[in-house]
Each structure stands twice: as structure tokens, then as C-alpha cells.
Write an enzyme that holds these catalytic residues in place. Structure first.
Site, PDB file in Angstrom:
ATOM      1  N   PRO A   1       1.001  -1.185   0.116  1.00 34.95           N
ATOM      2  CA  PRO A   1      -0.313  -0.417  -0.228  1.00 34.95           C
ATOM      3  C   PRO A   1       0.647   1.262   0.200  1.00 34.95           C
ATOM      4  O   PRO A   1       1.452   1.274   1.573  1.00 34.95           O
ATOM      5  CB  PRO A   1      -0.707   0.046   1.733  1.00 34.95           C
ATOM      6  CG  PRO A   1       0.491  -1.109   1.865  1.00 34.95           C
ATOM      7  CD  PRO A   1       0.967  -1.988   1.109  1.00 34.95           C
TER       8      PRO A   1
ATOM      9  N   ASP B   1       5.644   2.107   1.936  1.00 35.93           N
ATOM     10  CA  ASP B   1       4.993   1.715   2.771  1.00 35.93           C
ATOM     11  C   ASP B   1       4.028   0.942   3.673  1.00 35.93           C
ATOM     12  O   ASP B   1       4.652   1.696   4.710  1.00 35.93           O
ATOM     13  CB  ASP B   1       5.596   0.191   2.736  1.00 35.93           C
ATOM     14  CG  ASP B   1       4.795  -1.385   2.754  1.00 35.93           C
ATOM     15  OD1 ASP B   1       3.929  -1.072   2.936  1.00 35.93           O
ATOM     16  OD2 ASP B   1       4.991  -2.111   2.694  1.00 35.93           O
ATOM     17  N   HIS B   2       2.862   1.404   3.155  1.00 34.73           N
ATOM     18  CA  HIS B   2       1.677   2.791   4.844  1.00 34.73           C
ATOM     19  C   HIS B   2       2.168   1.459   6.070  1.00 34.73           C
ATOM     20  O   HIS B   2       0.924   2.073   6.613  1.00 34.73           O
ATOM     21  CB  HIS B   2       0.982   3.005   3.983  1.00 34.73           C
ATOM     22  CG  HIS B   2       0.355   3.545   4.693  1.00 34.73           C
ATOM     23  ND1 HIS B   2       1.185   4.754   5.727  1.00 34.73           N
ATOM     24  CD2 HIS B   2      -0.221   4.283   5.282  1.00 34.73           C
ATOM     25  CE1 HIS B   2       0.231   5.852   6.552  1.00 34.73           C
ATOM     26  NE2 HIS B   2      -1.300   5.610   6.337  1.00 34.73           N
ATOM     27  N   ARG B   3       2.133   0.081   5.516  1.00 31.56           N
ATOM     28  CA  ARG B   3       2.061  -1.000   6.364  1.00 31.56           C
ATOM     29  C   ARG B   3       2.762  -0.564   8.182  1.00 31.56           C
ATOM     30  O   ARG B   3       2.453  -0.934   8.651  1.00 31.56           O
ATOM     31  CB  ARG B   3       2.009  -2.410   5.451  1.00 31.56           C
ATOM     32  CG  ARG B   3       1.751  -2.826   5.242  1.00 31.56           C
ATOM     33  CD  ARG B   3       0.987  -4.373   4.293  1.00 31.56           C
ATOM     34  NE  ARG B   3       2.271  -3.886   3.236  1.00 31.56           N
ATOM     35  CZ  ARG B   3       3.298  -5.199   3.345  1.00 31.56           C
ATOM     36  NH1 ARG B   3       1.903  -6.156   2.835  1.00 31.56           N
ATOM     37  NH2 ARG B   3       4.062  -5.093   2.591  1.00 31.56           N
TER      38      ARG B   3
END
Length: 450
Positions: free
Chosen positions: A245, A421-423
Site C-alpha cells: 500500500p 509502504d504504509h503498513r
């Protein structure tokens, strides 16, 4: 005795290679470990060595052929001494295994217990397997009626080697074990085999949605095969885009001072064999930033629900070549001077363009830098290079008026694009990272001091 020389697993994730050069001829006498062919993959070039000494009996490939890992490239008539030695070694190993087996009855008891456990699980699976066998038989018959050449499916009578846990996983994922080739010892099917098969089924389903129309209906067309680098880029970027994401963060930095620094010290770096560029300076700045922001130097393992923090700083530098984009790695970038980085980046970029990168020079990167400033554009959104979690994009600098001390002054402004990476990385941390890069470009002495 004839021996087959095959394409080895050259590097992780590489399934095919192009035969770039054949280094022997039929009838040649060669030594063990002598290179027989040179191959090119999406990552690097490599030579395939002979597994024994002997005479080249047959060459099974031609230059330009695309071959899979495990494909036979050369048939070798091995020397008699090699054969005798191999037979002696095999006989010795067999005797040793027999002796060990005689001395270890407890292992047999343990094996009996394992077989009993697997048999119990197989009893539970018996009805399911019968059902699968019946469906496989019906499907096979139907395929024969439609296409007599479609006979590649595995026979239902083949014995399946898999642990109870793997069988349970296969049932849960609705995977027929008889369709799988096991990658474990003695062809045993592993959990990874089951998951990979399930994923490949999903990819096949998705690919049907990508079917293109017949463009020739509207005019003349030309088709060209993708080379290995392009194919690997397409596969890797699709996987990265689908699994990560992305968040995109933009910024601008005043690099007027950096440009003056480059002009002042360029001659010194050129004498050392390099070229002082914004990329080499940014590599040093980013390497320092990764110590300040360790999550940008990490990877995420969703299966284990873990964050892997790396204690080393390796940075990929994107290099455009005639065959496609390559991303060689600068190892331990934080431990090198800007002059050393300038020399190494120039050398590795030349290797990339000439197709001489080794596997080691393509592996182990933690963070990527992609500089399109030499081409143009105001901003772009680079895709994170899995399993990394971030990439920094650089566009072309332009002169803009900047209000300083009560008046406007012309300054050289550099656009920055950060993808992450938004995780693993929150927006606030992403903003803090790109702000740190901006300040370091504007005042590198203070950034490196802190």
C-alpha cells in the site's frame, strides 16, 4: 558415461536465462568447472561450469535461446576416472548409510510413528482423495475429447508424499496434491508448494481479465518479445504494486549550495576515477538518514507479523540501460566517503550498461534512489522495490525565486518524490524523513554533524 550439464539456479527468483555465448564446441575436451556457456538473466550475466571433466558430446542449445532453470545445455562424455571415482563414492556412501541404519533402531521406531500419524491423516483424506481422483479422471476424459494433445496432468495413481499438516493446508486451500511437484526431499510436497500453486491459480485467473483486443483490426502493428530484464521488471513491479500500500510524499530542496560544491570538487573526484554527481551526494545523505529513521531501512514479514530491522546500509541506484532498468547495490554506503561513492557509482553504472553486473552486485539492497533529473520532469511516483519499504525519486532541478532576507533571489530548486509502504511507515514519519533530506541538501554539514 554421459552426464548432463544443466542451467543452475543462478540467483533467487530467476526462472529463465538467455544463452548469450557458447564457450565450447562438440568434440572439445574440457576440465571440471570449466565454463561451457554464458547466460544472461534479468539481474546479471553468469557462466555455467562443467560438472566433470570429459569430452563435449552434444550441445543442446544455440546462442539467443531462452532456457529455464534445470534445462540441459550440454551432454558430456565423462572421463573413465571420473566415473570410477563416482561409483566408489556412491558405494562408500551406501555402505555408510547401511551401517548407520543398522546402528540406529530408534530412528526406525520414530519413522514408524511418523508413518502411523500420516496414515491416520490419510484415512481422513481417503474419501476426499477418491473424490479428487474421480474429478481428475472425468476432467482428463473431457480434455481428451476436446484436445487429444492435452495430456500433461499428473496421473491420479501417482503416490503423493506430504505430511499431515500439508494435507490439511491443501484441503483448506482446495488444492489437489496430485497436481503438484514436490520441492522437498525425495519429491515431498511442502507448504510452500501448496501456497505457490494456489497463488499461481489466482494469477492465471487474473490474467484472463487482461486479454487484449486484436489491434490489427484498426491498422498495422508490430510485436516484439520482451527481454529478460523487461519481463522481470513487469513481474516484480506488478507484485510490488499489488502487495504494497503505497503513500507518496513530495518535497523541494534548495540545492544551490550543492551545485556550487559539485563544481568546486569535480576535478578532484574525476582524478580518482569517478564523477561527482547529485546522486553520489544523495547516496551519502540517504545513508545517514537511514540511521536516523531505521524503519526506512527495514522490511516487513506479514506471514510472521514481524518487522526486520537491518543493521547495515545498502542502497540501490537505478540505472537505465538499453535493455531496461537495473538497480545495482552500493554496499555499506554509510561507511564510504562521497568521493568513494562517486567512483563506485560510476563503475557499477558502467557495468550495468555493458551487461557485466554480477549477482552479488544486484542483491541485498535496503533502499532505492531513482534520479530522472538528467531527463526532465517536475515529479514522479516511483514504485517501492519489494521487499524494501521505500524509494526516493529525484526530478530535474529548476531555477525559482525564493524569498530570502526580505527579497527574492534565484535559487536552484530540486523536486523530491518519496514512496513508502504504509503498513510499516506512518505519514508523519514519511514527512519527517523527506524534511530531513531537504534540510541535509540545503545544509549538509549540519545534517552530517548531527
Amino acid at each position: 558415461m554421459a552426464k548432463e550439464i544443466k542451467i543452475p539456479q543462478i540467483s533467487e527468483g530467476v526462472d529463465t536465462a538467455i544463452i548469450s555465448e557458447i564457450l565450447v564446441a562438440e568434440g572439445d575436451t574440457i576440465e571440471e568447472d570449466q565454463a561451457v556457456v554464458s547466460v544472461e538473466t534479468d539481474k546479471a550475466t553468469a557462466e555455467v561450469p562443467s560438472i566433470a571433466a570429459g569430452t563435449v558430446k552434444e550441445i543442446k542449445v544455440s546462442e539467443g535461446d531462452e532456457v529455464k532453470v534445470g534445462a540441459v545445455v550440454v551432454i558430456l562424455e565423462a572421463d573413465e576416472e571420473e566415473d570410477e571415482q563416482e561409483e566408489e563414492n556412491t558405494s562408500s556412501d551406501d555402505e555408510k548409510e547401511t551401517e548407520e541404519a543398522d546402528q540406529a533402531p530408534s530412528d526406525e521406531e520414530k519413522e514408524d510413528e511418523d508413518e502411523k500419524e500420516e496414515t491416520d491423516d490419510n484415512d481422513d483424506d481417503e474419501e476426499e482423495n477418491k473424490k479428487e481422483d474421480k474429478e481428475s479422471s472425468e476432467d482428463s476424459e473431457e480434455k481428451k475429447q476436446k484436445d487429444s494433445s492435452s495430456t500433461s496432468t499428473k496421473k491420479s495413481s501417482d503416490k503423493v508424499y506430504a505430511s499431515p499438516g500439508v494435507r490439511r493446508l491443501a484441503r483448506e486451500l482446495e488444492v489437489n496434491l496430485q497436481e503438484l511437484e514436490g520441492s522437498g526431499e525425495s519429491g515431498r510436497i511442502t507448504e510452500k508448494d501448496v501456497k505457490n500453486h494456489k497463488n499461481s491459480d489466482g494469477q492465471k485467473t487474473n490474467s484472463s481479465l487482461e486479454k487484449l483486443p486484436d489491434f490489427s483490426k484498426w491498422g498495422a502493428i508490430e510485436t516484439k518479445k520482451l527481454n529478460n530484464i523487461k519481463k522481470a521488471t513487469a513481474k516484480n513491479m506488478t507484485a510490488s504494486w499489488q502487495s504494497i500500500p503505497h503513500v507518496f510524499q513530495f518535497g523541494e530542496a534548495d540545492i544551490s549550495g550543492i551545485e556550487a560544491y559539485i563544481e568546486k570538487h569535480q576535478e578532484k573526484v574525476e582524478k580518482a576515477g569517478g564523477k561527482l554527481t547529485l546522486t553520489s551526494i544523495l547516496t551519502k545523505i540517504v545513508a545517514t538518514a537511514l540511521h536516523q529513521f531505521p524503519k526506512f531501512n527495514a522490511s516487513i514479514d506479514m506471514e510472521k507479523e514481524e518487522m526486520i530491522l537491518k543493521k547495515y546500509i545498502n542502497i540501490n541506484i537505478a540505472v537505465a540501460t538499453e535493455k531496461g532498468l537495473l538497480v545495482p547495490v552500493i554496499k555499506n554506503a554509510d561507511q564510504k566517503s562521497i568521493k568513494d561513492l562517486s567512483v563506485e557509482i560510476a563503475e557499477i553504472a558502467e557495468k550495468a550498461r555493458s551487461g557485466k553486473l554480477s549477482n552479488e552486485e544486484m542483491e541485498g539492497g535496503n533502499f532505492s534512489i531513482s534520479n530522472l533529473g538528467g531527463i526532465g520532469g517536475t515529479n514522479f511516483t516511483p514504485i517501492v522495490y519489494h521487499p524494501q519499504v521505500a524509494i526516493l525519486g529525484i526530478s530535474k532541478a529548476s531555477t525559482k525565486p525564493v524569498y530570502i532576507n526580505g527579497k527574492f533571489e534565484p535559487r536552484s530548486i530540486l523536486p523530491l518524490s518519496l514512496s513508502y509502504d504504509h503498513r510499516l511507515i506512518d505519514g508523519s514519519v514519511g514527512a519527517a524523513f523527506i524534511n530531513w533530506i531537504e534540510k541535509a541538501l540545503e545544509d549538509p554539514y549540519e545534517a552530517l554533524l548531527n
